[in-house]
Design a protein around this motif. Structure first.
Motif, PDB file in Angstrom:
ATOM      1  N   SER A  81       0.824  -1.209   0.000  1.00 59.66           N
ATOM      2  CA  SER A  81       0.000   0.000   0.000  1.00 59.66           C
ATOM      3  C   SER A  81       0.859   1.261   0.000  1.00 59.66           C
ATOM      4  CB  SER A  81      -0.918  -0.018   1.214  1.00 59.66           C
ATOM      5  OG  SER A  81      -1.657   1.168   1.298  1.00 59.66           O
ATOM      6  N   LYS A  82       1.873   1.289   0.846  1.00 60.76           N
ATOM      7  CA  LYS A  82       2.749   2.463   0.923  1.00 60.76           C
ATOM      8  C   LYS A  82       3.576   2.638  -0.351  1.00 60.76           C
ATOM      9  CE  LYS A  82       3.159   2.985   5.922  1.00 60.76           C
ATOM     10  NZ  LYS A  82       2.865   4.417   5.985  1.00 60.76           N
ATOM     11  N   ASP A  85       1.281   4.146  -2.870  1.00 61.11           N
ATOM     12  CA  ASP A  85       1.106   5.565  -2.532  1.00 61.11           C
ATOM     13  C   ASP A  85       2.296   6.386  -3.009  1.00 61.11           C
ATOM     14  OD1 ASP A  85      -1.323   5.083  -1.341  1.00 61.11           O
ATOM     15  OD2 ASP A  85      -0.562   5.162   0.717  1.00 61.11           O
ATOM     16  N   GLN A  89       2.268   9.406  -5.646  1.00 60.94           N
ATOM     17  CA  GLN A  89       2.779  10.704  -5.215  1.00 60.94           C
ATOM     18  C   GLN A  89       3.834  11.227  -6.192  1.00 60.94           C
ATOM     19  OE1 GLN A  89       4.740  10.501  -1.450  1.00 60.94           O
ATOM     20  NE2 GLN A  89       4.120  12.559  -0.914  1.00 60.94           N
ATOM     21  N   ALA A 143       1.138  16.125   3.557  1.00 65.63           N
ATOM     22  CA  ALA A 143       0.756  15.286   2.423  1.00 65.63           C
ATOM     23  C   ALA A 143       1.783  15.342   1.301  1.00 65.63           C
ATOM     24  CB  ALA A 143      -0.622  15.703   1.898  1.00 65.63           C
ATOM     25  N   SER A 149      -0.140   9.834   4.019  1.00 67.59           N
ATOM     26  CA  SER A 149      -1.504   9.636   3.556  1.00 67.59           C
ATOM     27  C   SER A 149      -2.449  10.438   4.450  1.00 67.59           C
ATOM     28  CB  SER A 149      -1.872   8.154   3.621  1.00 67.59           C
ATOM     29  OG  SER A 149      -1.983   7.738   4.969  1.00 67.59           O
ATOM     30  N   GLN A 150      -3.674  10.581   4.002  1.00 64.83           N
ATOM     31  CA  GLN A 150      -4.647  11.315   4.801  1.00 64.83           C
ATOM     32  C   GLN A 150      -4.889  10.620   6.144  1.00 64.83           C
ATOM     33  OE1 GLN A 150      -7.980  11.807   2.121  1.00 64.83           O
ATOM     34  NE2 GLN A 150      -7.063  13.613   1.193  1.00 64.83           N
ATOM     35  N   SER A 151      -4.883   9.301   6.140  1.00 63.87           N
ATOM     36  CA  SER A 151      -5.066   8.561   7.393  1.00 63.87           C
ATOM     37  C   SER A 151      -3.905   8.808   8.359  1.00 63.87           C
ATOM     38  CB  SER A 151      -5.196   7.065   7.123  1.00 63.87           C
ATOM     39  OG  SER A 151      -6.325   6.809   6.338  1.00 63.87           O
ATOM     40  N   GLU A 152      -2.689   8.837   7.821  1.00 66.08           N
ATOM     41  CA  GLU A 152      -1.521   9.099   8.659  1.00 66.08           C
ATOM     42  C   GLU A 152      -1.554  10.525   9.211  1.00 66.08           C
ATOM     43  OE1 GLU A 152       1.831   6.174   6.625  1.00 66.08           O
ATOM     44  OE2 GLU A 152       1.429   8.128   5.704  1.00 66.08           O
ATOM     45  N   LYS A 165      -9.417  15.777   5.232  1.00 64.31           N
ATOM     46  CA  LYS A 165      -9.812  15.861   3.824  1.00 64.31           C
ATOM     47  C   LYS A 165     -10.321  17.259   3.477  1.00 64.31           C
ATOM     48  CE  LYS A 165     -10.952  10.992   3.189  1.00 64.31           C
ATOM     49  NZ  LYS A 165     -12.002  10.035   2.827  1.00 64.31           N
TER      50      LYS A 165
END
Length: 184
Positions: A81-82, A85, A89, A143, A149-152, A165
């Motif tokens: 996943s990372k 990302d 990015q 970001a 990420s937005q979760s992080e 967000k």
């Protein structure tokens, strides 16, 4: 694993503040995570950075649940996943640089005027960022400059995901408005 403890026991010890448990988990799974990151990113330095990021995320977020699967599956899923990302990015950053640089790739920009132009654009973006409200600026910096990420970001700032967000979207819209002449 070299330890007699199970992954669940090591994770529980980590949650209780035993950093040696993180070391044991790294000893057990670090090479697997690194190899996967290297395969996906193709760069040893980026793979090392991603491996470190995966284990720091495990330590910070403490979101592993042994009832949902093994530690190896959890870590390799997080690595995948990372890595995805990071690819997204990079692509996003390159697209922005190319758009702001009049569709000229940064690597081929050898003309002195092009370099000056990119420096001026960078300065304008920095100035615009400094004019944003702190909450929007902080989310955008985390970001786009830290690659979170937005979760992080939500976990790091202890804010609801929806707030992160909203701050990100409002900040980007405001930047676009302030830098309108650059994005046309």
């Amino acid at each position: 694993m070299l330890s007699n403890q199970t992954d669940a026991e090591l994770f529980q010890a980590l949650c209780l503040g035993d950093l040696s448990a993180l070391g044991k988990l790294y000893d057990g799974y670090g090479e697997i995570v690194y190899r996967m990151a290297l395969r996906m990113l193709g760069n040893p330095q980026e793979a090392e950075d991603l491996t470190q990021d995966v284990f720091l995320t495990l330590w910070r977020n403490r979101s592993y649940d042994s009832k949902r699967g093994s530690m190896q599956v959890f870590l390799t899923t997080m690595t995948r996943s990372k890595a995805i990302d990071r690819h997204r990015q990079k692509r996003s950053h390159l697209n922005v640089l190319q758009k702001w640089g009049h569709n000229q790739p940064l690597e081929n920009s050898t003309n002195l005027m092009d370099k000056i132009s990119l420096k001026e654009i960078s300065q304008r973006v920095s100035e615009a960022m400094s004019e944003l409200p702190d909450n929007q600026r902080q989310v955008l910096e985390m970001a786009y400059f830290e690659g979170m990420s937005q979760s992080e970001i939500s976990a790091g700032l202890n804010l609801p995901l929806g707030t992160v967000k909203t701050n990100k979207r409002q900040g980007l819209l405001r930047l676009r408005q302030m830098l309108q002449d650059l994005v046309e």
